[in-house]
Design a protein around this motif. Structure first.
Motif, PDB file in Angstrom:
ATOM      1  N   GLY A   1      44.873   1.456  16.754  1.00 39.06           N
ATOM      2  CA  GLY A   1      46.182   1.242  16.174  1.00 39.06           C
ATOM      3  C   GLY A   1      46.793  -0.128  16.453  1.00 39.06           C
ATOM      4  N   LEU A   2      46.255  -0.876  17.409  1.00 39.98           N
ATOM      5  CA  LEU A   2      46.834  -2.172  17.737  1.00 39.98           C
ATOM      6  C   LEU A   2      46.668  -3.177  16.608  1.00 39.98           C
ATOM      7  CD1 LEU A   2      45.917  -2.895  21.472  1.00 39.98           C
ATOM      8  CD2 LEU A   2      47.918  -1.737  20.535  1.00 39.98           C
ATOM      9  N   HIS A   3      45.576  -3.067  15.878  1.00 39.42           N
ATOM     10  CA  HIS A   3      45.271  -4.088  14.869  1.00 39.42           C
ATOM     11  C   HIS A   3      45.500  -3.607  13.451  1.00 39.42           C
ATOM     12  CE1 HIS A   3      43.624  -6.723  17.931  1.00 39.42           C
ATOM     13  NE2 HIS A   3      43.080  -5.649  18.464  1.00 39.42           N
ATOM     14  N   THR A   4      46.087  -2.423  13.304  1.00 41.13           N
ATOM     15  CA  THR A   4      46.358  -1.918  11.954  1.00 41.13           C
ATOM     16  C   THR A   4      47.719  -2.339  11.493  1.00 41.13           C
ATOM     17  OG1 THR A   4      47.184   0.154  12.932  1.00 41.13           O
ATOM     18  CG2 THR A   4      44.855   0.083  12.258  1.00 41.13           C
TER      19      THR A   4
ATOM     20  N   VAL B   1      52.358 -12.466  13.330  1.00 37.79           N
ATOM     21  CA  VAL B   1      51.755 -13.263  14.398  1.00 37.79           C
ATOM     22  C   VAL B   1      50.346 -13.663  13.960  1.00 37.79           C
ATOM     23  CG1 VAL B   1      51.031 -13.290  16.813  1.00 37.79           C
ATOM     24  CG2 VAL B   1      53.078 -12.018  16.136  1.00 37.79           C
ATOM     25  N   LEU B   2      49.976 -14.925  14.211  1.00 39.34           N
ATOM     26  CA  LEU B   2      48.641 -15.382  13.851  1.00 39.34           C
ATOM     27  C   LEU B   2      47.639 -14.892  14.886  1.00 39.34           C
ATOM     28  CD1 LEU B   2      47.044 -17.136  11.785  1.00 39.34           C
ATOM     29  CD2 LEU B   2      47.203 -18.987  13.474  1.00 39.34           C
ATOM     30  N   LYS B   3      46.739 -13.994  14.472  1.00 33.45           N
ATOM     31  CA  LYS B   3      45.688 -13.514  15.352  1.00 33.45           C
ATOM     32  C   LYS B   3      44.497 -14.460  15.250  1.00 33.45           C
ATOM     33  CE  LYS B   3      45.432  -9.182  13.857  1.00 33.45           C
ATOM     34  NZ  LYS B   3      45.055  -7.744  13.796  1.00 33.45           N
TER      35      LYS B   3
ATOM     36  N   LEU C   1      40.875 -16.078  11.598  1.00 30.38           N
ATOM     37  CA  LEU C   1      42.340 -16.108  11.588  1.00 30.38           C
ATOM     38  C   LEU C   1      42.843 -15.001  10.682  1.00 30.38           C
ATOM     39  CD1 LEU C   1      43.011 -19.947  11.101  1.00 30.38           C
ATOM     40  CD2 LEU C   1      42.711 -18.702  13.252  1.00 30.38           C
ATOM     41  N   SER C   2      43.853 -14.271  11.136  1.00 31.43           N
ATOM     42  CA  SER C   2      44.488 -13.240  10.306  1.00 31.43           C
ATOM     43  C   SER C   2      45.920 -13.058  10.788  1.00 31.43           C
ATOM     44  CB  SER C   2      43.721 -11.911  10.391  1.00 31.43           C
ATOM     45  OG  SER C   2      43.691 -11.428  11.732  1.00 31.43           O
ATOM     46  N   LEU C   3      46.736 -12.488   9.933  1.00 36.27           N
ATOM     47  CA  LEU C   3      48.130 -12.253  10.305  1.00 36.27           C
ATOM     48  C   LEU C   3      48.337 -10.805  10.697  1.00 36.27           C
ATOM     49  CD1 LEU C   3      50.164 -14.234   7.592  1.00 36.27           C
ATOM     50  CD2 LEU C   3      49.926 -14.796  10.013  1.00 36.27           C
ATOM     51  N   SER C   4      49.035 -10.578  11.823  1.00 37.83           N
ATOM     52  CA  SER C   4      49.394  -9.217  12.198  1.00 37.83           C
ATOM     53  C   SER C   4      50.510  -8.734  11.274  1.00 37.83           C
ATOM     54  CB  SER C   4      49.866  -9.169  13.655  1.00 37.83           C
ATOM     55  OG  SER C   4      51.184  -9.688  13.763  1.00 37.83           O
ATOM     56  N   LYS C   5      50.818  -7.451  11.339  1.00 33.64           N
ATOM     57  CA  LYS C   5      51.880  -6.911  10.487  1.00 33.64           C
ATOM     58  C   LYS C   5      53.235  -7.510  10.824  1.00 33.64           C
ATOM     59  CE  LYS C   5      51.955  -2.834  13.495  1.00 33.64           C
ATOM     60  NZ  LYS C   5      51.629  -1.401  13.570  1.00 33.64           N
TER      61      LYS C   5
END
Length: 207
Positions: free
Chosen positions: A204-207, A162-164, A155-159
């Motif tokens: 660049g999508l996940h940065t 959004v919860l990835k 689990l991680s948060l996008s910039k």
């Protein structure tokens, strides 16, 4: 769905050895608007199968750069039919033929590479996320793919907050091969990403 970094850290500890289906079940139950993204690269079939098995009508966002190989397009069509995917296709505003005539595919050190990446991948992705407004985003990020991805977790948060959710984050290629073989699912290795060139480079999508 709103979680603090501390809550996410605790949940990642709980989920580290959990079956992907358990993680997906939890995320779906806590989501108001979940999506899964794909580009039909190698092993994408695992996340598509696992998520659609829990929620068959989940929107599947496919951002097609327009530069996929014939194998990848055939693989995509096969999976869409086989898994009955609820595909929402997003493509660049300019055709690849038009772009090829005025820009081509710039190399990494070419100043136009950033513009190319924006056109074929980032802009369609931003458009898709703006249209769907998800609070949960399923993705097949895995540890060991890039330095950035090594710093993430299940689990991680996008910039954008959004919860990835990456249910297969700690899985190896061998484990995924076994997952696909057990379920008789096809994989696709003749994949081309024109924005990366190098396999271990972020787009660049996940940065």
């Amino acid at each position: 769905m709103g979680f603090s970094e501390e809550q996410i850290k605790k949940l990642n500890g709980q989920f580290k050895d959990a079956d992907p289906a358990v993680i997906i079940d939890w995320a779906i139950e806590n989501a108001e608007n979940a999506v899964v993204t794909t580009n039909f690269r190698p092993y994408e079939v695992a996340i598509l199968h696992a998520v659609s098995d829990v929620k068959g009508d989940i929107p599947v966002i496919w951002c097609d750069t327009g530069y996929n190989t014939p194998n990848t397009y055939r693989h995509a069509e096969d999976l869409i039919e086989r898994l009955n995917l609820n595909i929402d296709l997003y493509v660049p505003k300019q055709t690849s033929a038009h772009r090829d005539s005025v820009m081509g595919i710039p190399q990494i050190d070419d100043p136009r590479h950033a513009e190319f990446t924006e056109q074929v991948k980032l802009e369609p992705f931003k458009r898709a996320m703006a249209a769907h407004k998800p609070d949960v985003w399923f993705t097949n990020l895995r540890k060991g793919q890039t330095a950035l991805r090594d710093s993430l977790d299940i689990l991680s948060l996008s910039k954008d907050g959004v919860l990835k959710v990456s249910p297969f984050y700690y899985w190896s290629d061998a484990q995924l091969d076994a997952y696909l073989e057990e379920r008789q699912l096809p994989n696709e290795h003749k994949y081309f990403d024109p924005t990366k060139v190098l396999e271990n480079r972020e787009c660049g999508l996940h940065t």
